[in-house]
Design a protein around this motif. Structure first.
Motif, short mmCIF file in Angstrom:
data_model
loop_
_atom_site.label_atom_id
_atom_site.label_comp_id
_atom_site.label_asym_id
_atom_site.label_seq_id
_atom_site.Cartn_x
_atom_site.Cartn_y
_atom_site.Cartn_z
N ARG A 93 0.86 -1.18 0.00
CA ARG A 93 0.00 0.00 0.00
C ARG A 93 0.89 1.22 0.00
O ARG A 93 1.86 1.31 0.77
N ASP A 95 1.06 5.76 -0.44
CA ASP A 95 0.29 7.02 -0.37
C ASP A 95 1.23 8.18 -0.66
O ASP A 95 2.44 8.12 -0.39
N LEU A 113 3.31 8.32 -7.46
CA LEU A 113 2.84 7.28 -6.55
C LEU A 113 3.39 5.91 -6.94
O LEU A 113 3.84 5.14 -6.09
N TYR A 136 -7.35 2.55 -6.24
CA TYR A 136 -6.87 3.81 -5.69
C TYR A 136 -7.76 4.27 -4.54
O TYR A 136 -8.95 3.91 -4.46
N ASP A 139 -8.36 10.36 -0.25
CA ASP A 139 -8.85 10.74 1.07
C ASP A 139 -9.64 9.58 1.68
O ASP A 139 -9.08 8.53 1.93
N GLN A 142 -12.70 5.05 -1.37
CA GLN A 142 -11.94 3.85 -1.71
C GLN A 142 -12.49 3.19 -2.97
O GLN A 142 -13.51 3.60 -3.52
N LYS A 154 -4.84 13.44 0.00
CA LYS A 154 -4.05 12.21 0.08
C LYS A 154 -4.50 11.24 -1.00
O LYS A 154 -5.69 10.93 -1.10
N GLY A 156 -3.69 7.41 -2.53
CA GLY A 156 -3.01 6.14 -2.27
C GLY A 156 -3.53 5.05 -3.18
O GLY A 156 -4.46 5.25 -3.97
#
Length: 468
Positions: A93, A95, A113, A136, A139, A142, A154, A156
């Motif tokens: 993972r 971020d 990233l 991806y 914030d 998801q 953010k 990730g």
């Protein structure tokens, strides 16, 4: 054919064969095959290069055969498939925190990233081959598949990272480079095969690609458009051949021929009263081999390979209810008779053979529709995916076609069109141009020497005046 599209070459370095295919996409998005060559592989075992010299010879032979199919090709760079039991994968993972939160998420943010994941700590003897984003997170949001254009602080993602042994990768690089080529990218073979035999519906439905090669069986599992798992099973067609050789006491070439011509993956489908006559060695009497016994040997090894597939599917929680697209069998080993029935019986999942003709244009060589060339075709598709997404801009010298032979008529028409626009004033010859340039250089040199002469005379004149 779309003349503006690049010509991309896939190079499949396998345990039993090395294949090189050059292709270009036409205006309909289908691959036009421009060159094809193959050679027997001697320096590779279980997907790993163990004899660089023999591998170089085999690569050069495959390239020569490719040139023979199209003398106007000039190949400089290739996409290369990689496999072997040294291949591993892990889930991570990552971020990043964006500075300009008002701006939209761009491709530059995604690239940063992904590039950060290449710094993931792995064993010192391994090297990261590829980093594949799965889902991806922006914030608190998801399961996002395409975050570009969204806003957030953010960003990730969950990543599937593929690694391999440094020495094994280095041997592949040396073999290709010493063959006079440059590696554009290394691609995991099951991912290349998946690109060749799958469509968009397969990615969404959930499928498992089982690529049965000569030295290894490669596995790639997709679900809801995401790559869920990859694995390399260290058994393939060569193991079946060796089992036949040892179990029936025949030569390896005879074992391979029996496997291809008379082999059954399901022993119950073989006739009990059918026999194969093998010539005796050095005056010995011929040997009779039962087709039923041959099938039992093949089924035992294929069942072992499929048991590994079931093990990996259970490891990631993918049962038969989630694989709505079933199992797609490809590679040279998938051509065994009744393998589909054995696969469905062992795994409890529906199965079919994956042919690489999904993306090929009409008029191609019939041999290329065989599953054994799925990896090579998929490597070309991987190259076009890079090109179309501008991730790796292709150089002008990637692959060329010498148009002096193919386009004589077009060149003649171009010359004729130019002659119509010329004036009546004759063009100077190359010798006249050289003479003119020589005169200009002499005049420039004479002018320089005259100026130096004047300065010297003035200098002496000033000295005489000072004495007086």
């Amino acid at each position: 054919m779309n003349q503006e599209a690049p010509i991309i070459v896939g190079l499949d370095i396998g345990t039993t064969k090395i294949a090189a295919i050059a292709g270009r996409k036409n205006e309909f998005g289908k691959l036009e095959i421009l060159g094809f060559g193959k050679a027997t592989s001697f320096g590779v075992q279980h997907g790993m290069v163990l004899n660089i010299d023999q591998t170089i010879k085999a690569i050069r032979q495959a390239l020569e055969n490719c040139y023979a199919s199209n003398p106007n090709l000039e190949i400089n760079e290739v996409y290369v498939g990689i496999a072997g039991h040294h291949i591993k994968s892990l889930q991570t993972r990552g971020d990043i925190v964006r500075n300009d939160t008002d701006a939209e998420i761009s491709q530059k943010d995604i690239d940063q990233l992904i590039n950060d994941q290449y710094k993931t700590v792995i064993p010192a003897s391994d090297q990261i081959i590829d980093v594949i984003p799965q889902q991806y997170i922006v914030d608190s949001l998801q399961n996002i598949t395409y975050p570009i254009g969204m806003s957030g602080v953010k960003v990730g993602a969950n990543f599937h990272i593929i690694t391999g042994d440094k020495n094994a990768i280095r041997n592949i690089n040396r073999s290709v480079e010493k063959s006079g080529l440059k590696i554009r990218d290394l691609v995991l073979q099951p991912l290349a095969s998946a690109a060749a035999v799958m469509c968009d519906m397969d990615f969404e439905a959930g499928v498992a690609i089982v690529d049965i090669g000569g030295g290894t069986t490669d596995l790639a599992v997709f679900y809801e458009g995401i790559l869920k798992h990859t694995a390399v099973i260290p058994y393939g067609g060569e193991n079946i051949t060796n089992d036949i050789k040892n179990g029936l006491g025949v030569l390896k070439t005879q074992a391979e021929q029996m496997k291809v011509q008379f082999g059954y993956a399901l022993a119950d489908e073989a006739k009990s009263n059918a026999y194969i006559t093998i010539p005796g060695l050095r005056g010995q009497s011929p040997k009779e081999i039962s087709v039923k016994n041959l099938a039992h040997i093949i089924q035992a090894r294929m069942s072992e390979i499929l048991d590994f597939v079931v093990y990996h599917l259970k490891q990631i929680g993918m049962d038969n209810k989630m694989l709505n697209g079933g199992i797609i069998l490809t590679g040279g080993g998938s051509q065994l008779k009744h393998l589909i029935q054995l696969t469905e019986y062992t795994t409890g999942v529906s199965a079919r053979i994956g042919f690489p003709n999904e993306h090929l244009a009409s008029g191609h060589i019939d041999e290329l529709t065989k599953p054994m060339y799925a990896t090579c075709v998929g490597l070309i598709l991987k190259g076009y995916n890079d090109y179309e997404n501008d991730r790796k801009a292709l150089e002008e010298n990637y692959v060329k076609i010498n148009t002096s032979y193919l386009a004589k008529e077009q060149a003649a028409q171009t010359m004729a069109a130019q002659e119509e626009t010329w004036t009546e004033e004759p063009h100077p010859s190359s010798q006249e141009i050289q003479d003119r340039k020589a005169k200009e250089r002499n005049a420039s040199l004479k002018n320089f020497l005259d100026k130096m002469k004047t300065k010297i005379i003035d200098m002496f004149t000033e000295e005489e005046d000072a004495k007086l």
